[in-house]
Write a protein that holds these residues in place. Structure first.
Motif, PDB file in Angstrom:
ATOM      1  N   GLU A   1       0.847  -1.188   0.000  1.00 37.75           N
ATOM      2  CA  GLU A   1       0.000   0.000   0.000  1.00 37.75           C
ATOM      3  C   GLU A   1       0.887   1.244   0.000  1.00 37.75           C
ATOM      4  OE1 GLU A   1      -3.806   1.935   2.421  1.00 37.75           O
ATOM      5  OE2 GLU A   1      -2.779   0.143   3.185  1.00 37.75           O
ATOM      6  N   LEU A   2       0.576   2.178  -0.937  1.00 37.25           N
ATOM      7  CA  LEU A   2       1.376   3.390  -1.081  1.00 37.25           C
ATOM      8  C   LEU A   2       0.476   4.614  -1.092  1.00 37.25           C
ATOM      9  CD1 LEU A   2       2.499   1.307  -3.769  1.00 37.25           C
ATOM     10  CD2 LEU A   2       4.487   2.528  -2.960  1.00 37.25           C
ATOM     11  N   ASP A   3       1.039   5.764  -0.680  1.00 33.35           N
ATOM     12  CA  ASP A   3       0.280   7.005  -0.776  1.00 33.35           C
ATOM     13  C   ASP A   3       0.478   7.616  -2.159  1.00 33.35           C
ATOM     14  OD1 ASP A   3       2.761   8.233  -0.819  1.00 33.35           O
ATOM     15  OD2 ASP A   3       2.640   8.992   1.234  1.00 33.35           O
ATOM     16  N   SER A   4      -0.146   8.773  -2.384  1.00 32.83           N
ATOM     17  CA  SER A   4      -0.115   9.385  -3.710  1.00 32.83           C
ATOM     18  C   SER A   4       1.279   9.846  -4.128  1.00 32.83           C
ATOM     19  CB  SER A   4      -1.077  10.578  -3.758  1.00 32.83           C
ATOM     20  OG  SER A   4      -0.723  11.542  -2.761  1.00 32.83           O
ATOM     21  N   ALA A   5       2.195   9.968  -3.187  1.00 35.15           N
ATOM     22  CA  ALA A   5       3.568  10.358  -3.498  1.00 35.15           C
ATOM     23  C   ALA A   5       4.464   9.144  -3.733  1.00 35.15           C
ATOM     24  CB  ALA A   5       4.140  11.218  -2.382  1.00 35.15           C
ATOM     25  N   GLY A   6       3.907   7.953  -3.557  1.00 40.07           N
ATOM     26  CA  GLY A   6       4.686   6.735  -3.770  1.00 40.07           C
ATOM     27  C   GLY A   6       5.357   6.210  -2.528  1.00 40.07           C
TER      28      GLY A   6
ATOM     29  N   LYS B   1      14.284  -3.217   2.961  1.00 43.06           N
ATOM     30  CA  LYS B   1      13.752  -1.862   3.081  1.00 43.06           C
ATOM     31  C   LYS B   1      13.089  -1.474   1.768  1.00 43.06           C
ATOM     32  CE  LYS B   1      17.230  -0.298   6.411  1.00 43.06           C
ATOM     33  NZ  LYS B   1      18.348   0.644   6.668  1.00 43.06           N
ATOM     34  N   VAL B   2      11.765  -1.346   1.799  1.00 39.40           N
ATOM     35  CA  VAL B   2      11.009  -0.953   0.617  1.00 39.40           C
ATOM     36  C   VAL B   2      10.189   0.266   1.018  1.00 39.40           C
ATOM     37  CG1 VAL B   2       9.395  -1.687  -1.162  1.00 39.40           C
ATOM     38  CG2 VAL B   2      10.922  -3.363  -0.115  1.00 39.40           C
ATOM     39  N   ALA B   3      10.798   1.428   0.948  1.00 38.95           N
ATOM     40  CA  ALA B   3      10.169   2.636   1.471  1.00 38.95           C
ATOM     41  C   ALA B   3       9.418   3.432   0.428  1.00 38.95           C
ATOM     42  CB  ALA B   3      11.230   3.529   2.122  1.00 38.95           C
ATOM     43  N   HIS B   4       9.655   3.166  -0.858  1.00 36.97           N
ATOM     44  CA  HIS B   4       9.071   4.012  -1.898  1.00 36.97           C
ATOM     45  C   HIS B   4       8.873   3.196  -3.177  1.00 36.97           C
ATOM     46  CE1 HIS B   4       8.579   7.446  -4.648  1.00 36.97           C
ATOM     47  NE2 HIS B   4       8.293   8.161  -3.562  1.00 36.97           N
ATOM     48  N   PHE B   5       7.915   3.637  -4.009  1.00 33.15           N
ATOM     49  CA  PHE B   5       7.657   2.961  -5.277  1.00 33.15           C
ATOM     50  C   PHE B   5       8.905   2.952  -6.163  1.00 33.15           C
ATOM     51  CE2 PHE B   5       6.005   2.577  -9.629  1.00 33.15           C
ATOM     52  CZ  PHE B   5       5.141   1.511  -9.488  1.00 33.15           C
TER      53      PHE B   5
ATOM     54  N   GLU C   1       5.682   4.826 -15.708  1.00 32.78           N
ATOM     55  CA  GLU C   1       4.579   5.470 -16.427  1.00 32.78           C
ATOM     56  C   GLU C   1       3.231   4.999 -15.900  1.00 32.78           C
ATOM     57  OE1 GLU C   1       2.321   7.725 -18.921  1.00 32.78           O
ATOM     58  OE2 GLU C   1       4.468   7.891 -18.473  1.00 32.78           O
ATOM     59  N   ALA C   2       3.115   3.719 -15.555  1.00 32.01           N
ATOM     60  CA  ALA C   2       1.863   3.194 -15.004  1.00 32.01           C
ATOM     61  C   ALA C   2       1.535   3.874 -13.677  1.00 32.01           C
ATOM     62  CB  ALA C   2       1.968   1.688 -14.817  1.00 32.01           C
ATOM     63  N   PHE C   3       2.554   4.077 -12.837  1.00 33.00           N
ATOM     64  CA  PHE C   3       2.321   4.737 -11.542  1.00 33.00           C
ATOM     65  C   PHE C   3       1.948   6.199 -11.739  1.00 33.00           C
ATOM     66  CE2 PHE C   3       3.894   7.080  -7.814  1.00 33.00           C
ATOM     67  CZ  PHE C   3       3.095   6.494  -6.843  1.00 33.00           C
ATOM     68  N   ARG C   4       2.627   6.889 -12.641  1.00 30.49           N
ATOM     69  CA  ARG C   4       2.320   8.301 -12.880  1.00 30.49           C
ATOM     70  C   ARG C   4       0.915   8.479 -13.454  1.00 30.49           C
ATOM     71  NH1 ARG C   4       8.229  10.169 -15.330  1.00 30.49           N
ATOM     72  NH2 ARG C   4       9.227  10.499 -13.295  1.00 30.49           N
ATOM     73  N   LYS C   5       0.493   7.533 -14.273  1.00 30.51           N
ATOM     74  CA  LYS C   5      -0.871   7.597 -14.802  1.00 30.51           C
ATOM     75  C   LYS C   5      -1.874   7.452 -13.666  1.00 30.51           C
ATOM     76  CE  LYS C   5      -3.926   5.544 -18.256  1.00 30.51           C
ATOM     77  NZ  LYS C   5      -4.069   4.496 -19.311  1.00 30.51           N
ATOM     78  N   TRP C   6      -1.581   6.570 -12.702  1.00 28.98           N
ATOM     79  CA  TRP C   6      -2.477   6.444 -11.541  1.00 28.98           C
ATOM     80  C   TRP C   6      -2.495   7.752 -10.747  1.00 28.98           C
ATOM     81  CZ3 TRP C   6      -1.043   6.861  -6.345  1.00 28.98           C
ATOM     82  CH2 TRP C   6      -2.104   6.655  -5.439  1.00 28.98           C
TER      83      TRP C   6
ATOM     84  N   GLY D   1      -3.985  10.375   4.326  1.00 27.04           N
ATOM     85  CA  GLY D   1      -4.636  11.656   4.142  1.00 27.04           C
ATOM     86  C   GLY D   1      -5.223  11.836   2.769  1.00 27.04           C
ATOM     87  N   GLY D   2      -5.289  10.803   1.975  1.00 21.10           N
ATOM     88  CA  GLY D   2      -5.838  10.871   0.628  1.00 21.10           C
ATOM     89  C   GLY D   2      -5.916   9.478   0.033  1.00 21.10           C
ATOM     90  N   PRO D   3      -6.357   9.363  -1.224  1.00 18.59           N
ATOM     91  CA  PRO D   3      -6.456   8.047  -1.862  1.00 18.59           C
ATOM     92  C   PRO D   3      -5.109   7.322  -1.857  1.00 18.59           C
ATOM     93  CG  PRO D   3      -7.528   9.726  -3.193  1.00 18.59           C
ATOM     94  CD  PRO D   3      -6.776  10.451  -2.131  1.00 18.59           C
ATOM     95  N   THR D   4      -5.156   6.027  -1.722  1.00 17.48           N
ATOM     96  CA  THR D   4      -3.935   5.225  -1.714  1.00 17.48           C
ATOM     97  C   THR D   4      -3.964   4.215  -2.854  1.00 17.48           C
ATOM     98  OG1 THR D   4      -4.890   3.609  -0.196  1.00 17.48           O
ATOM     99  CG2 THR D   4      -3.695   5.469   0.781  1.00 17.48           C
TER     100      THR D   4
END
Length: 317
Positions: A32-37, A56-60, A77-82, A115-118
């Protein structure tokens, strides 16, 4: 009330335990990730696949760095489109480690932590599955001994050649059989027959009988088929048969044995001798089998009369 709550908690623990067991069996993890990855929650399997010893997997970005270099832009590109549209995605990508991941991504409601969609990712390790599928494909389409395409694969390729060919341009097909393999197998065993067959394949390769764009297959039991797109006349087909006979002339030797094999070929033309791949191949095989009445290696062209006589003999029997 306390008893009901305790019972509900126990059922929840059991349910989660069952889910975790199924996920381990299927090699599926969640992330599960936040909108910033940034990682909000990640399962142990995903950490094992991406984190390795560091875990350690802290970010997309960790996923982007873990896939093969040529796959990184597609995953990013798939993540940025999301991020811009909220659209989920599904993609499969190989890791630098050699594993293959299947990613299912979907937007989930905002959480207090994010604090927002995940973004929730179902991450499945499909390495073993893909390896099994490749093995199944090889078994279904290739001869296990020689590594050559089998009858099924040959027919598929022949259909493609026929589909892309003008009706007024003849296409010749050759099937040829080796006589003597069965005698070798009966007297010296299957290993000797297999060794002879592999020697035949090596000789054909050394004689450059088969080109890269040819359809060539081992149909089984020392029977082969060859189709060349440029083979569009009886003279060219005859030359091809002569080349095959020449390449396989001379004795074959193995551990303590020497064998002389005859080569008999059958030549058929599309669309004159068959308007589809199956009929064409069967007529070529039947012609090669009939030509074994001769004592020497050679070839024979398909004729409708000979085919009809063979059919009538079968009916009489």
């Amino acid at each position: 009330f306390l008893l009901r709550e305790a019972n509900a908690r126990r059922q929840l623990v059991v349910s989660r335990s069952r889910l975790a067991t199924v996920q381990r069996m299927a090699r599926i993890g969640h992330w599960e990730l936040d909108s910033a990855g940034r990682t909000l929650h990640v399962s142990e399997l995903v950490m094992d696949l991406l984190g390795g010893a560091s875990r350690k997997v802290a970010h997309f970005a960790h996923l982007v760095a873990s896939v093969r270099a040529e796959e990184g832009p597609r995953v990013l590109e798939a993540f940025r489109k999301w991020q811009s549209t909220g659209a989920g995605f599904r993609l499969e990508t190989p890791l630098r480690s050699g594993a293959r991941l299947l990613l299912h991504a979907a937007t989930t409601p905002a959480s207090e932590l994010a604090g927002g969609p995940t973004l929730t990712l179902a991450v499945q390790d499909v390495s073993e599955l893909r390896a099994a599928q490749r093995e199944a494909h090889l078994l279904a389409n290739f001869d296990t001994l020689t590594g050559l395409p089998n009858r099924r694969q040959f027919l598929d390729r022949l259909r493609e050649v026929i589909a892309g060919r003008a009706a007024d341009r003849t296409l010749w097909l050759m099937a040829f059989r080796l006589r003597g393999l069965d005698r070798l197998q009966q007297s010296l065993g299957q290993a000797a027959a297999d060794a002879a067959l592999l020697t035949v394949v090596r000789r054909l390769a050394a004689g450059r009988l088969v080109r890269n764009d040819d359809a060539f297959a081992h149909l089984g039991a020392g029977e082969f088929a060859l189709c060349r797109a440029s083979c569009d006349s009886p003279a060219v087909a005859a030359t091809l048969a002569e080349d095959a006979i020449r390449a396989l002339s001379g004795p074959l030797s193995g551990e303590g044995w020497t064998a002389h094999l005859q080569v008999r070929a059958g030549l058929v033309a599309w669309p004159l001798d068959g308007d589809h791949a199956d009929a064409l191949l069967e007529n070529a095989r039947a012609t090669a089998a009939r030509s074994f009445h001769g004592a020497e290696s050679g070839y024979e062209f398909f004729t409708a009369g000979a085919h009809e006589r063979a059919r009538r003999r079968l009916e009489l029997e």
